[in-house]
Design an enzyme around this catalytic site. Sequence first.
Site, PDB file in Angstrom:
ATOM      1  N   LYS A 134       0.953  -1.149  -0.217  1.00 13.36           N
ATOM      2  CA  LYS A 134       0.119   0.041   0.176  1.00 13.36           C
ATOM      3  C   LYS A 134       0.830   1.325  -0.096  1.00 13.36           C
ATOM      4  CE  LYS A 134      -2.198   1.343   3.526  1.00 13.36           C
ATOM      5  NZ  LYS A 134      -2.949   1.258   4.951  1.00 13.36           N
ATOM      6  N   ASP A 152      -6.698   1.099   0.916  1.00 12.28           N
ATOM      7  CA  ASP A 152      -6.701   1.168   2.247  1.00 12.28           C
ATOM      8  C   ASP A 152      -8.329   0.612   2.729  1.00 12.28           C
ATOM      9  OD1 ASP A 152      -8.256   3.159   1.387  1.00 12.28           O
ATOM     10  OD2 ASP A 152      -7.518   4.527   3.174  1.00 12.28           O
TER      11      ASP A 152
END
Length: 228
Positions: A134, A152
């Site tokens: 991420k 997320d």
Amino acid sequence: MARGSSAASDNVDAMNKTDIETLFSRLRAANPNPRSELQYHNAFELLVAVVLSAQATDASVNKATPALFAAAPTPQAMAALGEDGVAPYIRTIGLYRTKAKNVAALSRILIEQYGGQVPGTREALEALPGVGRKTANVVLNIAFGQPTLAVDTHIFRVANRLGLAKGKTPLDVEAKLMKVVPEAYLHDAHHWLILHGRYVCKARSPDCWRCALADLCPHQPKTARPAA
């Protein structure tokens, strides 16, 4: 129009191409130039800020980083501070001890292996302490202009709730989003979806009454405008 009416993501029909185009055209019209809410001035500060934001809010990171970046605006200065020097600046952020260790360590690696520059490949970024997929996606997208999607909790929820990209893991959702998001919207897609999930399509009580995507969304029951 919306497909189905179940609130359970497993039962939400996949969104069709026409609705996906409509969805992103509306998000772009409302916010033509979306930006990360993290505060930074260069790729190094961005990398550090994103590492610090893991399991923390952008707001909490933004309160801590101005003083940190004033004291250590470069990998060289950050490495000189070291773990014990970084920690007091980020004490208000969750997991600050581990993050201080990672920030100091990644700064040393940037100096030793990359001439003090942030590398622009996924493999190099993910090899840095505290950097996962991420974080790498955020840096690649913002600092290097690559069409990546950093999934997320907000994007994961919104993608499943809408039927935009259903998946049981962030990686699954990311892979599906990369396939269904039109190329014209791909670079900014993760900004739009994060902001939409953070401020409108919230986890416990989405603001359906002010959502520009409500007619495309199968989530039920829709929340009504609060009483004045």
